[in-house]
Structures are given as C-alpha cells and as structure tokens.
Enzyme design. Structure first.
Site, mmCIF file in Angstrom:
data_model
loop_
_atom_site.group_PDB
_atom_site.id
_atom_site.type_symbol
_atom_site.label_atom_id
_atom_site.label_comp_id
_atom_site.label_asym_id
_atom_site.label_seq_id
_atom_site.Cartn_x
_atom_site.Cartn_y
_atom_site.Cartn_z
ATOM 1 N N TYR A 1 -8.642 -2.863 -7.915
ATOM 2 C CA TYR A 1 -8.513 -1.442 -7.631
ATOM 3 C C TYR A 1 -8.496 -0.631 -8.925
ATOM 4 C CZ TYR A 1 -6.973 -2.998 -2.979
ATOM 5 O OH TYR A 1 -6.896 -3.575 -1.752
ATOM 6 N N TYR A 2 -9.214 0.472 -8.911
ATOM 7 C CA TYR A 2 -9.196 1.427 -10.028
ATOM 8 C C TYR A 2 -8.860 2.802 -9.433
ATOM 9 C CZ TYR A 2 -11.458 -2.424 -12.422
ATOM 10 O OH TYR A 2 -11.742 -3.666 -12.953
ATOM 11 N N ARG A 3 -7.577 2.954 -9.126
ATOM 12 C CA ARG A 3 -7.141 4.152 -8.395
ATOM 13 C C ARG A 3 -6.000 4.874 -9.115
ATOM 14 N NH1 ARG A 3 -4.756 0.465 -3.672
ATOM 15 N NH2 ARG A 3 -5.694 1.994 -2.281
ATOM 16 N N ASP B 1 -15.952 -3.604 5.464
ATOM 17 C CA ASP B 1 -14.758 -2.995 6.056
ATOM 18 C C ASP B 1 -15.045 -2.291 7.376
ATOM 19 O OD1 ASP B 1 -13.871 -3.785 3.556
ATOM 20 O OD2 ASP B 1 -12.498 -2.090 3.369
ATOM 21 N N ASP C 1 -7.518 -2.162 11.361
ATOM 22 C CA ASP C 1 -8.008 -0.791 11.537
ATOM 23 C C ASP C 1 -8.866 -0.688 12.794
ATOM 24 O OD1 ASP C 1 -6.792 -0.274 9.073
ATOM 25 O OD2 ASP C 1 -8.646 -0.736 7.985
ATOM 26 N N ASN D 1 0.892 -1.186 7.327
ATOM 27 C CA ASN D 1 -0.161 -1.525 6.349
ATOM 28 C C ASN D 1 0.389 -1.694 4.935
ATOM 29 O OD1 ASN D 1 -2.888 -2.106 5.971
ATOM 30 N ND2 ASN D 1 -3.525 -0.276 7.102
#
Length: 318
Positions: free
Chosen positions: A105-107, A295, A259, A167
């Site tokens: 992740y690059y958040r 996804d 989801d 989640n």
C-alpha cells in the site's frame, strides 16, 4: 436524487504485474482499482440499484481515472472531492505463485486519508435508504474517524439504516487501537456484517450465535456472521437461521468476497426479500467473485447471479 445506498471510503488505483514472481522482475502492469466501499457500490449498481459514493482523490490523472471508472459503473460521484496537493493512493499486488499474493500500500497522507467532517453532506445521506460503512475508513486517520461518526449522526437523524462491515485491516492499525473504535461504530449501527476473525478480535468469540447475541446487546437490529465458503448465520429480533454457501470449482482470488456478499445481501433487503433469501443472494455473489481474479471484476449482473443460483442445485429462496 433518491438513492438506495450511500457508501463512504477510500479507493486506490491498483497495479498488478502481468507475470508471476517477485515484483522486482515485473516489467508490465495492468491498471485497476481497489476499494471495499466501491466494490459494494459496483456490486449493487450491477444488480440494478442506485448508489452514491463519498470519497476524496488527488487532483491528478490517477484520481481522474478513478472517478471516471466509478462513474462508468453507474455510481453517483457528485460527492467525490479532489484534494489540491495530496495524491491518489496506490496499491500494488505481487503474485509470487498461484497460492501466495503479497500486497503493498502507498496511501500514507493520500487524498482519501485527508477526508474530514467537511466531506459529509447531511442532505445527501438523508436521501438514501442505507448508509454503508466499513472499518477501513476510520483507520486511515483521526479526521476520517471523525467523518465516519458525522455520517452516522446524519443517518440517525434522518432514519437512514447504518450498515457496518468491520473489515479490520492489521496493516492500518493495531488491534488495541481498533477495537474500541469498531465497537463504538457497531453500537451505533443497525446492521452488522462481521466475519469470524473480526468477531474474535472485537468480542473474543467465534461461535456465530454468541457473536450475534453480543452485537444485539450493543444495539444492532440485525447481524449476519459471514462464515466464508460454509455460508452465513443471521439473526434479527424475530428470526434466526443459517444459509449454506455455494460450492465453487476453484477459488481463483478470495479478495472482495465479503464486499460481494454485502452487495448481494443489501440488494435482497432493498427488494423486500426474506432475510434468508437475502443472505442466500449474498452467498451467491460472494461465490461468483472468488472464481474471478480481481476485486470487482467478478461482481455479477442480475441475470448472471440468478442463473448461477438456479444452476447450483440449491432451491432459490423467496
């Protein structure tokens, strides 16, 4: 415009290598998108429901690409803001082999993590039947956490049902920090959709009936405990039951199954189906998703979902 469901949360641009093995050797990538809330929104939209998405992206080309994609799935993006300096978040998959996938992740300080109370339009939420939230958004930052509670307050004032999927994401926050926040959200939610692992974290229990009872004591009106391929256990103030899952020939990619379940289940509620039938629809949507890599790619159109359910050998409940 009246809507069936409004959801809030971060969606990132995802890069997936076209080859298997260590990421360092990958030369070509496929661009896609990843976000629990947009997975649910896309799933509902494909089943014919009106959905709105509240979020924030960077004022950059990746943000423009993301908005265009979500809009193309028939979702209202009028409440998606563009941050002038923070970037759109990134997410990279690494397929080491057929059974092992690593995610990067690059958040950090992304546009989505900068969301706050100002992202919430009370009037917009008031026009929905359900507000769908997950435990991912409050984990992004303190301001995102405040925003989620602001949205819940808006829903409560206007009689909008709050649907909460815990989640839990260990890469975003530790269990000690997450637990009290997620329990507080659960206490203010009408419908809770936990998985067994999340329930074990929050309540220290793994028995579906005990999980549902504890969440009812917190204030829930309806609890559905997701049991993976086995199916799901549901409990309301009037009904209790278990619905078996749908067998699949091969699990290609389990990401997004929860989801898809939420989308199928909410679709059933919106159409006035019985709880048992709504849970069955959720199970079917989850089964279809795990058979497709990606996804949201396997989220079914209505015709596909109905055909799969009829062909499964299970009686389609009403």
């Amino acid at each position: 415009m009246q809507m069936d469901v409004v959801t809030i949360g971060e969606t990132m641009v995802m890069f997936t290598p076209q080859t298997t093995g260590l990421l360092r050797y990958a030369k070509n990538f496929t661009l896609s998108y990843a976000g629990a809330e947009t997975n649910v929104a896309i799933g509902l939209s494909r089943l014919g429901h009106r959905v709105g998405w509240i979020s924030q992206v960077g004022q950059d080309e990746l943000g423009e690409s993301l908005i265009s994609f979500v809009r193309g799935e028939g979702i209202d993006v009028s409440q998606v803001k563009k941050h002038p300096t923070a970037p759109t978040g990134l997410y990279i998959k690494e397929y080491l082999n057929q059974k092992e996938v690593r995610i990067y992740y690059y958040r950090h300080q992304s546009a989505a993590s900068m969301m706050d109370r100002r992202n919430i339009d009370t009037d917009y939420i008031s026009r929905a039947k359900f507000l769908h939230i997950t435990g991912i958004t409050p984990a992004l930052s303190g301001s995102c956490r405040e925003m989620i509670f602001e949205a819940i307050d808006a829903a409560k004032v206007h009689g909008v049902k709050v649907v909460f999927d815990p989640n839990y994401r260990a890469k975003l926050w530790d269990a000690e920090t997450a637990k009290p926040v997620l329990l507080e959200i659960a206490a203010r939610s009408d419908i809770i959709l936990p998985g067994i692992d999340e329930a074990r974290l929050l309540l220290g229990k793994s028995d579906p009936e005990e999980i549902a009872n504890d969440l009812f004591h917190l204030g829930a009106q309806l609890v559905v405990v997701k049991l993976g391929p086995e199916g799901a256990y549901y409990q309301s103030k009037k009904e209790v039951g278990f619905v078996a899952g749908f067998p699949v020939d091969e699990v290609v990619d389990p990401v997004g199954a929860g989801d898809a379940f939420a989308a199928g289940f909410l679709s059933g509620l919106l159409e006035g189906l019985s709880l048992e039938s709504a849970v069955q629809r959720g199970n079917a949507a989850g089964a279809l998703v795990v058979m497709v890599r990606g996804d949201y790619e396997g989220l079914p159109q209505r015709e596909t979902l109905m055909r799969f359910m009829k062909a499964s050998g299970q009686d389609v409940l009403r």
